[in-house]
Design a protein around this motif. Structure first.
Motif, PDB file in Angstrom:
ATOM      1  N   LYS A 145       0.831  -1.206   0.000  1.00 26.21           N
ATOM      2  CA  LYS A 145       0.000   0.000   0.000  1.00 26.21           C
ATOM      3  C   LYS A 145       0.862   1.251   0.000  1.00 26.21           C
ATOM      4  O   LYS A 145       0.601   2.202  -0.728  1.00 26.21           O
TER       5      LYS A 145
ATOM      6  N   VAL B 134      -4.089  14.561   5.686  1.00 25.65           N
ATOM      7  CA  VAL B 134      -4.415  13.376   4.901  1.00 25.65           C
ATOM      8  C   VAL B 134      -4.027  13.629   3.449  1.00 25.65           C
ATOM      9  O   VAL B 134      -4.446  14.618   2.857  1.00 25.65           O
TER      10      VAL B 134
ATOM     11  N   ILE C 290      -6.337   8.246   0.571  1.00 25.81           N
ATOM     12  CA  ILE C 290      -7.118   7.230   1.280  1.00 25.81           C
ATOM     13  C   ILE C 290      -7.069   5.961   0.442  1.00 25.81           C
ATOM     14  O   ILE C 290      -7.314   5.997  -0.763  1.00 25.81           O
TER      15      ILE C 290
ATOM     16  N   TYR D 239      -7.638   3.078   4.836  1.00 27.45           N
ATOM     17  CA  TYR D 239      -6.368   3.577   5.353  1.00 27.45           C
ATOM     18  C   TYR D 239      -6.293   5.060   5.012  1.00 27.45           C
ATOM     19  O   TYR D 239      -6.286   5.429   3.836  1.00 27.45           O
TER      20      TYR D 239
ATOM     21  N   TYR E 161      -3.891   7.784   4.855  1.00 23.19           N
ATOM     22  CA  TYR E 161      -2.452   8.058   4.890  1.00 23.19           C
ATOM     23  C   TYR E 161      -2.242   9.539   5.157  1.00 23.19           C
ATOM     24  O   TYR E 161      -2.821  10.386   4.468  1.00 23.19           O
TER      25      TYR E 161
ATOM     26  N   PHE F 127      -0.365   6.219   8.982  1.00 22.17           N
ATOM     27  CA  PHE F 127      -1.740   5.987   8.545  1.00 22.17           C
ATOM     28  C   PHE F 127      -2.632   5.692   9.732  1.00 22.17           C
ATOM     29  O   PHE F 127      -2.181   5.309  10.806  1.00 22.17           O
TER      30      PHE F 127
ATOM     31  N   LYS G 137      -5.910   3.298  10.210  1.00 26.74           N
ATOM     32  CA  LYS G 137      -6.656   2.208   9.577  1.00 26.74           C
ATOM     33  C   LYS G 137      -7.976   2.039  10.316  1.00 26.74           C
ATOM     34  O   LYS G 137      -7.990   1.889  11.535  1.00 26.74           O
TER      35      LYS G 137
END
Length: 156
Positions: A27, A46, A49, A86, A88, A98, A100
C-alpha cells in the motif's frame, strides 16, 4: 469517507489484492507519490485514502436455535473479509503514517507511525549528518547526539 475525500480533494485509491511475488506491491508504494508531493509542497494532513478488503477479527451473530421460527442469537468473534480504509497522513513531526479503520463491528482502528522516521526528522532539524536506511540509520557523525534524540522514542 467519500464526503471527506471530496471536500478536502483527497484521492481515494481502490487497490486490488497485493501481488506477493513483487516486493514493491505494498500500500505504501502506491501512496508514496502522494506523500512525496505533499512533502515537496510542505503540506501536512491526509494525503490519500486507500480502500481495501482484508481479513479482520469481527463479531458475527448466529441463530443457535434448531426450532423453526424460534430465534436465539449467539455472538461470536470470527475472521471475515471486510472493508478497510487507510487514511495516509503526513505529519510535520512524525512524517508518514496511517490511520486504519475497519467498516465492520466492533470497528477496530489502528494508528501507525514510524519512530525511525521521527528520529530522522529530529536529527535533520538539529543538523546531524547521518546515513539513512529505509527503517533506521547506517551511520552518524555524532552517535551520542543521535542516541539522545532516540532515547525518548523507545517502547514503554
Amino acid at each position: 469517507m467519500k464526503a471527506f475525500a471530496a471536500e478536502h480533494d483527497v484521492p481515494v485509491l481502490a487497490l486490488k489484492k497485493p501481488d506477493r511475488t513483487r516486493w514493491d506491491d505494498r500500500k505504501l508504494d502506491h501512496v508514496r507519490p502522494y506523500l512525496e508531493r505533499a512533502e515537496a509542497e510542505h503540506r501536512t494532513g491526509v494525503v490519500a485514502i486507500v480502500q481495501a478488503q482484508e481479513f479482520q477479527w469481527v463479531f458475527s451473530a448466529k441463530n443457535r436455535s434448531s426450532t423453526p421460527g424460534l430465534v436465539s442469537f449467539d455472538f461470536v468473534k470470527e475472521e471475515r473479509r471486510v472493508g478497510i480504509y487507510y487514511f495516509y497522513v503526513l505529519d510535520a513531526e512524525f512524517g508518514p503514517g496511517f490511520i486504519k479503520i475497519c467498516t465492520y463491528f466492533p470497528y477496530p482502528a489502528k494508528v501507525w507511525l514510524n519512530g525511525h522516521e521521527w528520529a530522522k526528522r529530529q536529527a535533520r532539524r538539529e543538523g546531524l549528518s547521518f546515513g539513512e536506511l529505509a527503517n533506521g540509520f547506517s551511520s552518524c557523525e555524532d552517535p551520542r547526539a543521535l542516541q539522545a534524540i532516540c532515547g525518548p522514542a523507545r517502547p514503554a
